[in-house]
Design a protein around this motif. Structure first.
Motif, PDB file in Angstrom:
ATOM      1  N   ALA A 169      19.675  11.351 -81.810  1.00 42.33           N
ATOM      2  CA  ALA A 169      19.916  11.544 -83.241  1.00 42.33           C
ATOM      3  C   ALA A 169      20.648  12.853 -83.503  1.00 42.33           C
ATOM      4  O   ALA A 169      21.524  12.929 -84.379  1.00 42.33           O
ATOM      5  CB  ALA A 169      18.592  11.505 -83.991  1.00 42.33           C
ATOM      6  N   THR A 170      20.311  13.892 -82.747  1.00 38.35           N
ATOM      7  CA  THR A 170      20.985  15.180 -82.927  1.00 38.35           C
ATOM      8  C   THR A 170      22.467  15.082 -82.575  1.00 38.35           C
ATOM      9  O   THR A 170      23.323  15.664 -83.256  1.00 38.35           O
ATOM     10  CB  THR A 170      20.306  16.249 -82.060  1.00 38.35           C
ATOM     11  OG1 THR A 170      18.919  16.320 -82.409  1.00 38.35           O
ATOM     12  CG2 THR A 170      20.945  17.611 -82.268  1.00 38.35           C
ATOM     13  N   VAL A 171      22.787  14.361 -81.511  1.00 41.22           N
ATOM     14  CA  VAL A 171      24.187  14.173 -81.142  1.00 41.22           C
ATOM     15  C   VAL A 171      24.927  13.421 -82.240  1.00 41.22           C
ATOM     16  O   VAL A 171      26.080  13.753 -82.584  1.00 41.22           O
ATOM     17  CB  VAL A 171      24.283  13.428 -79.797  1.00 41.22           C
ATOM     18  CG1 VAL A 171      25.725  13.043 -79.495  1.00 41.22           C
ATOM     19  CG2 VAL A 171      23.723  14.286 -78.671  1.00 41.22           C
ATOM     20  N   LYS A 172      24.291  12.408 -82.837  1.00 42.37           N
ATOM     21  CA  LYS A 172      24.926  11.678 -83.938  1.00 42.37           C
ATOM     22  C   LYS A 172      25.184  12.603 -85.129  1.00 42.37           C
ATOM     23  O   LYS A 172      26.251  12.551 -85.753  1.00 42.37           O
ATOM     24  CB  LYS A 172      24.037  10.511 -84.361  1.00 42.37           C
ATOM     25  CG  LYS A 172      23.945   9.385 -83.347  1.00 42.37           C
ATOM     26  CD  LYS A 172      23.050   8.272 -83.853  1.00 42.37           C
ATOM     27  CE  LYS A 172      22.949   7.132 -82.842  1.00 42.37           C
ATOM     28  NZ  LYS A 172      22.072   6.042 -83.325  1.00 42.37           N
ATOM     29  N   VAL A 173      24.193  13.443 -85.456  1.00 40.28           N
ATOM     30  CA  VAL A 173      24.359  14.379 -86.573  1.00 40.28           C
ATOM     31  C   VAL A 173      25.499  15.352 -86.293  1.00 40.28           C
ATOM     32  O   VAL A 173      26.320  15.666 -87.163  1.00 40.28           O
ATOM     33  CB  VAL A 173      23.039  15.128 -86.836  1.00 40.28           C
ATOM     34  CG1 VAL A 173      23.255  16.266 -87.836  1.00 40.28           C
ATOM     35  CG2 VAL A 173      21.974  14.165 -87.339  1.00 40.28           C
ATOM     36  N   PHE A 174      25.600  15.835 -85.036  1.00 43.23           N
ATOM     37  CA  PHE A 174      26.667  16.775 -84.677  1.00 43.23           C
ATOM     38  C   PHE A 174      28.040  16.119 -84.780  1.00 43.23           C
ATOM     39  O   PHE A 174      29.003  16.717 -85.266  1.00 43.23           O
ATOM     40  CB  PHE A 174      26.437  17.304 -83.266  1.00 43.23           C
ATOM     41  CG  PHE A 174      27.599  18.094 -82.742  1.00 43.23           C
ATOM     42  CD1 PHE A 174      27.805  19.408 -83.130  1.00 43.23           C
ATOM     43  CD2 PHE A 174      28.514  17.512 -81.863  1.00 43.23           C
ATOM     44  CE1 PHE A 174      28.884  20.127 -82.653  1.00 43.23           C
ATOM     45  CE2 PHE A 174      29.592  18.222 -81.389  1.00 43.23           C
ATOM     46  CZ  PHE A 174      29.782  19.542 -81.785  1.00 43.23           C
ATOM     47  N   LEU A 175      28.129  14.871 -84.314  1.00 46.33           N
ATOM     48  CA  LEU A 175      29.422  14.192 -84.352  1.00 46.33           C
ATOM     49  C   LEU A 175      29.895  13.957 -85.781  1.00 46.33           C
ATOM     50  O   LEU A 175      31.100  13.826 -86.029  1.00 46.33           O
ATOM     51  CB  LEU A 175      29.321  12.860 -83.608  1.00 46.33           C
ATOM     52  CG  LEU A 175      29.149  12.965 -82.087  1.00 46.33           C
ATOM     53  CD1 LEU A 175      28.875  11.598 -81.481  1.00 46.33           C
ATOM     54  CD2 LEU A 175      30.371  13.599 -81.438  1.00 46.33           C
ATOM     55  N   ARG A 176      28.963  13.921 -86.727  1.00 44.82           N
ATOM     56  CA  ARG A 176      29.349  13.718 -88.124  1.00 44.82           C
ATOM     57  C   ARG A 176      29.534  15.041 -88.878  1.00 44.82           C
ATOM     58  O   ARG A 176      30.442  15.175 -89.688  1.00 44.82           O
ATOM     59  CB  ARG A 176      28.286  12.873 -88.838  1.00 44.82           C
ATOM     60  CG  ARG A 176      28.237  11.412 -88.399  1.00 44.82           C
ATOM     61  CD  ARG A 176      27.371  10.604 -89.341  1.00 44.82           C
ATOM     62  NE  ARG A 176      27.337   9.191 -88.970  1.00 44.82           N
ATOM     63  CZ  ARG A 176      26.349   8.626 -88.296  1.00 44.82           C
ATOM     64  NH1 ARG A 176      25.310   9.354 -87.911  1.00 44.82           N
ATOM     65  NH2 ARG A 176      26.399   7.346 -88.003  1.00 44.82           N
ATOM     66  N   SER A 177      28.638  16.018 -88.604  1.00 45.19           N
ATOM     67  CA  SER A 177      28.644  17.254 -89.411  1.00 45.19           C
ATOM     68  C   SER A 177      29.042  18.496 -88.629  1.00 45.19           C
ATOM     69  O   SER A 177      29.175  19.573 -89.223  1.00 45.19           O
ATOM     70  CB  SER A 177      27.254  17.471 -90.013  1.00 45.19           C
ATOM     71  OG  SER A 177      26.287  17.667 -88.983  1.00 45.19           O
ATOM     72  N   LYS A 178      29.175  18.411 -87.297  1.00 42.65           N
ATOM     73  CA  LYS A 178      29.531  19.548 -86.446  1.00 42.65           C
ATOM     74  C   LYS A 178      28.521  20.690 -86.577  1.00 42.65           C
ATOM     75  O   LYS A 178      28.886  21.867 -86.605  1.00 42.65           O
ATOM     76  CB  LYS A 178      30.937  20.061 -86.779  1.00 42.65           C
ATOM     77  CG  LYS A 178      32.034  19.008 -86.673  1.00 42.65           C
ATOM     78  CD  LYS A 178      32.106  18.434 -85.275  1.00 42.65           C
ATOM     79  CE  LYS A 178      33.205  17.378 -85.168  1.00 42.65           C
ATOM     80  NZ  LYS A 178      33.268  16.773 -83.801  1.00 42.65           N
ATOM     81  N   ASP A 179      27.226  20.340 -86.636  1.00 46.09           N
ATOM     82  CA  ASP A 179      26.163  21.354 -86.720  1.00 46.09           C
ATOM     83  C   ASP A 179      25.850  21.825 -85.299  1.00 46.09           C
ATOM     84  O   ASP A 179      24.974  21.288 -84.619  1.00 46.09           O
ATOM     85  CB  ASP A 179      24.929  20.758 -87.387  1.00 46.09           C
ATOM     86  CG  ASP A 179      23.875  21.819 -87.697  1.00 46.09           C
ATOM     87  OD1 ASP A 179      23.979  22.933 -87.149  1.00 46.09           O
ATOM     88  OD2 ASP A 179      22.961  21.525 -88.487  1.00 46.09           O
ATOM     89  N   GLU A 180      26.559  22.881 -84.858  1.00 41.27           N
ATOM     90  CA  GLU A 180      26.424  23.345 -83.476  1.00 41.27           C
ATOM     91  C   GLU A 180      25.084  24.011 -83.224  1.00 41.27           C
ATOM     92  O   GLU A 180      24.530  23.920 -82.121  1.00 41.27           O
ATOM     93  CB  GLU A 180      27.564  24.306 -83.150  1.00 41.27           C
ATOM     94  CG  GLU A 180      28.943  23.674 -83.255  1.00 41.27           C
ATOM     95  CD  GLU A 180      30.044  24.673 -83.003  1.00 41.27           C
ATOM     96  OE1 GLU A 180      29.716  25.804 -82.595  1.00 41.27           O
ATOM     97  OE2 GLU A 180      31.223  24.330 -83.219  1.00 41.27           O
ATOM     98  N   ALA A 181      24.570  24.707 -84.221  1.00 42.53           N
ATOM     99  CA  ALA A 181      23.294  25.407 -84.026  1.00 42.53           C
ATOM    100  C   ALA A 181      22.175  24.419 -83.731  1.00 42.53           C
ATOM    101  O   ALA A 181      21.356  24.630 -82.824  1.00 42.53           O
ATOM    102  CB  ALA A 181      22.973  26.237 -85.272  1.00 42.53           C
ATOM    103  N   VAL A 215      18.507  21.805 -79.736  1.00 42.20           N
ATOM    104  CA  VAL A 215      17.861  20.622 -79.167  1.00 42.20           C
ATOM    105  C   VAL A 215      18.216  20.456 -77.695  1.00 42.20           C
ATOM    106  O   VAL A 215      17.338  20.229 -76.838  1.00 42.20           O
ATOM    107  CB  VAL A 215      18.260  19.367 -79.962  1.00 42.20           C
ATOM    108  CG1 VAL A 215      17.743  18.108 -79.268  1.00 42.20           C
ATOM    109  CG2 VAL A 215      17.726  19.451 -81.375  1.00 42.20           C
ATOM    110  N   LEU A 216      19.511  20.584 -77.344  1.00 39.03           N
ATOM    111  CA  LEU A 216      19.897  20.404 -75.944  1.00 39.03           C
ATOM    112  C   LEU A 216      19.328  21.504 -75.061  1.00 39.03           C
ATOM    113  O   LEU A 216      19.005  21.272 -73.886  1.00 39.03           O
ATOM    114  CB  LEU A 216      21.419  20.368 -75.831  1.00 39.03           C
ATOM    115  CG  LEU A 216      22.125  19.174 -76.492  1.00 39.03           C
ATOM    116  CD1 LEU A 216      23.622  19.215 -76.202  1.00 39.03           C
ATOM    117  CD2 LEU A 216      21.533  17.864 -76.002  1.00 39.03           C
ATOM    118  N   GLY A 217      19.203  22.696 -75.607  1.00 37.37           N
ATOM    119  CA  GLY A 217      18.581  23.769 -74.824  1.00 37.37           C
ATOM    120  C   GLY A 217      17.139  23.461 -74.491  1.00 37.37           C
ATOM    121  O   GLY A 217      16.673  23.692 -73.371  1.00 37.37           O
TER     122      GLY A 217
END
Length: 669
Positions: A500-512, A517-519
């Motif tokens: 879900a975090t990857v999907k949110v990033f791909l749409r909004s570019k929320d790098e933080a 999450v990946l860390g």
């Protein structure tokens, strides 16, 4: 009047008998007193002493110390005492194999008694004593019993051959007992034929021998059915069903079995259905479907029987309906599977499965109306399964969706069902993502994220946030709750949060959020979670793969399997349908997957190794999963350290081996 008097006398006799014999299960004579009564000449004292010993044996007490005294009583002419002696010997001979031989002469002599009951009792008892050195003494009496003039003795001897084969299969074949058993199949007495085919069926299944079924034999077996008991009819029908026949014989068998479908005894009816199903494949398609209307009404009548019969019938039905889709096509048949207040929970749950399997465009509205009422039931398990069944109806038939959505909206206010409703909504939205998104916002408002306990519901919520986050109020806050408590979640929820975090990033570019999450994911011990996080991180760090990942994660959907029907592997369906009305058909497993090795030695081996649970014998796909296996080794220091994010896109740590080719294999060059 006479029947009423006889009934009252029988009831009074049973009452007095129970009252008299019940005293033996209380504190009574012990040790030397019982031995003294056994050695006395008083028949009543001997009988009461034996009853006391049998009662103690039933309660699990050690009564082997009386073996010598009891063996001496095997010579008694008293029938009641003799039966008690034989019962004791069958249970305790294995503990004293050397002393059990002392009773062999009595057994041999009783096998030649003028009373057929005594002859049959002697043969049966000898074969029930599981001692190796008694096997050679059994053969002459058993051979004489197979040719006895009394049908009672012959039917006992037929099962005796099976007992001998169970303990000493080689001896049974060497002595020619299987051939003599085959001769009993054509016996003039129906009770003998029933026992003979029962024994022969099991022997053929485990010995590799074959017994040809001819048209004349089939007619003879059907002719003797009327003279058999209900369980004798089951044995004969099961024997007929074991063999693959030519179209001509198959048609004859089906025609002769159709009248048996009107039997009131459930076992006979199910066995007749089994015979018909086994022979339908040999008929042409058009002729085969002509028998479907004759099969369904008798099966439907079984739904008025006791709960156990209903459950077995439905478990068998689901397999048959998977193979023959034309069965139960009449909309009126569906009403027989509607739940009632008297049904236990396990029957209700199975009825839900059957209703979903019967669902079609002609009966969909009546089933939906029924499921809507089930959602108001007081039983929480049944209520939750009913909500899931509603979602399954919507997934299977698009015409059901509007009504299902209206029902689900009305259930959103029910706090007890909110997590179940969320799972149902997830299935509907996966099938129709753009049509019914308005059902999510009111549902999410009622969800207490901190109070959620079901991992599947958590995964459904996280999936909804990742899939429709831009259209949902407070979606980011609900996702952050799982991110903050990431290490406390189960592996399935953690994997859902990463995706879900990857999907949110791909749409909004929320790098933080992505780096956070990946860390955390790459620092976990779970190999699947850690590897998936590293894969996402590396792909997002390269522009050429980031665009392909977006198309893959955002656009491609996993296959939806949410119709609620328990389908069995197609390769096993034919075999299981052939086992109709057996335990294998109820378990939906082939017999080899849950039964131990055949024979007395196999049973002893299971007892010695302590196999108390049948699951120890299961050899299926689950056997490859080793419970308690150690987790993969943690990542090395360079891999475990979370890298610093670059200005544009997060960078992944350099792996020890290049992974470009592997990514090309997945997404193309």
């Amino acid at each position: 009047m006479a029947s009423k008097i006889a009934s009252k006398l029988g009831a009074e006799l049973r009452k007095r008998t129970k009252k008299t014999d019940g005293k033996f299960f209380k504190a009574g004579k012990k040790g030397e007193e019982l031995k003294g009564d056994l050695n006395s000449n008083d028949k009543d004292l001997q009988k009461n002493a034996l009853k006391q010993i049998i009662a103690d044996m039933t309660l699990g007490r050690d009564v082997s110390k009386f073996f010598t005294e009891v063996v001496k009583l095997s010579w008694t002419p008293n029938m009641e005492v003799k039966k008690l002696v034989y019962l004791y010997l069958m249970a305790n001979a294995k503990l004293h194999p050397d002393k059990a031989i002392l009773a062999v002469n009595t057994f041999v002599q009783d096998s030649q008694h003028t009373n057929p009951i005594v002859r049959a009792l002697a043969v049966r008892t000898m074969l029930c004593i599981r001692v190796d050195n008694i096997a050679d003494h059994v053969c002459p009496p058993l051979r004489n019993a197979l040719k006895d003039k009394s049908e009672y003795v012959r039917k006992t001897a037929a099962l005796g051959v099976l007992k001998l084969f169970h303990t000493h299969p080689a001896l049974c074949e060497e002595q020619g007992f299987i051939r003599e058993l085959e001769m009993l199949v054509t016996d003039s007495a129906p009770v003998v034929v029933a026992n003979a085919v029962l024994a022969l069926s099991e022997i053929m299944e485990h010995s590799g021998h074959d017994y040809p079924v001819t048209e004349g034999l089939v007619k003879r077996l059907f002719n003797c059915l009327s003279g058999c008991t209900e369980w004798g009819q089951v044995s004969v029908l099961d024997f007929i069903s074991r063999y693959k026949n030519s179209p001509d014989i198959a048609l004859l068998i089906v025609e002769r079995c159709v009248p048996r479908l009107h039997q009131s005894h459930p076992a006979v009816l199910l066995s007749a259905v089994r015979v018909i199903l086994r022979n339908l494949d040999a008929l042409p398609e058009q002729q085969r479907r002509g028998y479907f209307p004759k099969l369904t009404p008798p099966i439907v009548t079984l739904m008025g029987k006791d709960p156990q019969t209903q459950y077995v019938t439905m478990r068998c039905m689901t397999l048959v309906m998977q193979k023959y889709t034309g069965l139960f096509s009449n909309p009126k048949d569906v009403k027989a599977f509607f739940c009632t207040d008297e049904d236990p929970v396990y029957v209700r749950l199975e009825k839900l499965n059957v209703l979903l399997q019967l669902l079609n465009d002609r009966n969909a509205q009546s089933i939906l109306k029924e499921l809507e009422e089930y959602c108001q039931d007081v039983d929480p398990i049944f209520k939750a399964r009913s909500v899931q069944a509603l979602a399954s109806c919507a997934v299977r038939f698009e015409g059901c969706v509007p009504r299902v959505v209206e029902v689900i909206k009305s259930l959103c206010m029910n706090v007890q069902l909110v997590e179940t409703v969320l799972l149902a909504v997830k299935d509907i939205l996966r099938k129709y993502p753009s049509a019914f998104i308005d059902v999510l916002p009111p549902l999410l408002e009622e969800i207490d994220v901190e109070g959620m306990e079901d991992d599947e519901a958590k995964c459904a919520l996280v999936w909804a946030v990742g899939e429709f986050g831009e259209q949902l109020p407070d979606a980011q806050e609900k996702l952050m709750h799982f991110v903050d408590a990431f290490t406390e979640q189960s592996n399935s929820v953690q994997l859902a949060v990463v995706t879900a975090t990857v999907k949110v990033f791909l749409r909004s570019k929320d790098e933080a959020l992505l780096n956070n999450v990946l860390g955390k994911a790459t620092a976990q011990d779970n190999a699947d979670l850690r590897d998936r996080a590293y894969m996402y991180w590396r792909m997002l760090s390269k522009e050429e793969y980031a665009s392909k990942l977006a198309g893959f994660v955002l656009n491609k959907k996993a296959p939806l399997r949410a119709d609620g029907v328990e389908d069995v592997d197609v390769s096993k369906v034919n075999e299981l349908v052939g086992k109709f009305s057996t335990v294998a058909c109820v378990y939906h497993k082939v017999p080899a997957s849950f039964l131990p090795d055949y024979g007395h030695k196999g049973r002893d081996k299971a007892a010695e190794e302590g196999y108390d649970d049948q699951d120890e014998y299961v050899e299926d796909e689950e056997a490859s999963i080793v419970p308690g296996a150690e987790a993969p080794p943690p990542a090395t220091a360079p891999e475990a350290a979370a890298p610093a994010a670059p200005a544009a896109t997060p960078a992944a740590p350099a792996p020890t081996k290049p992974a470009a080719n592997a990514l090309d294999d997945i997404f193309g060059p």
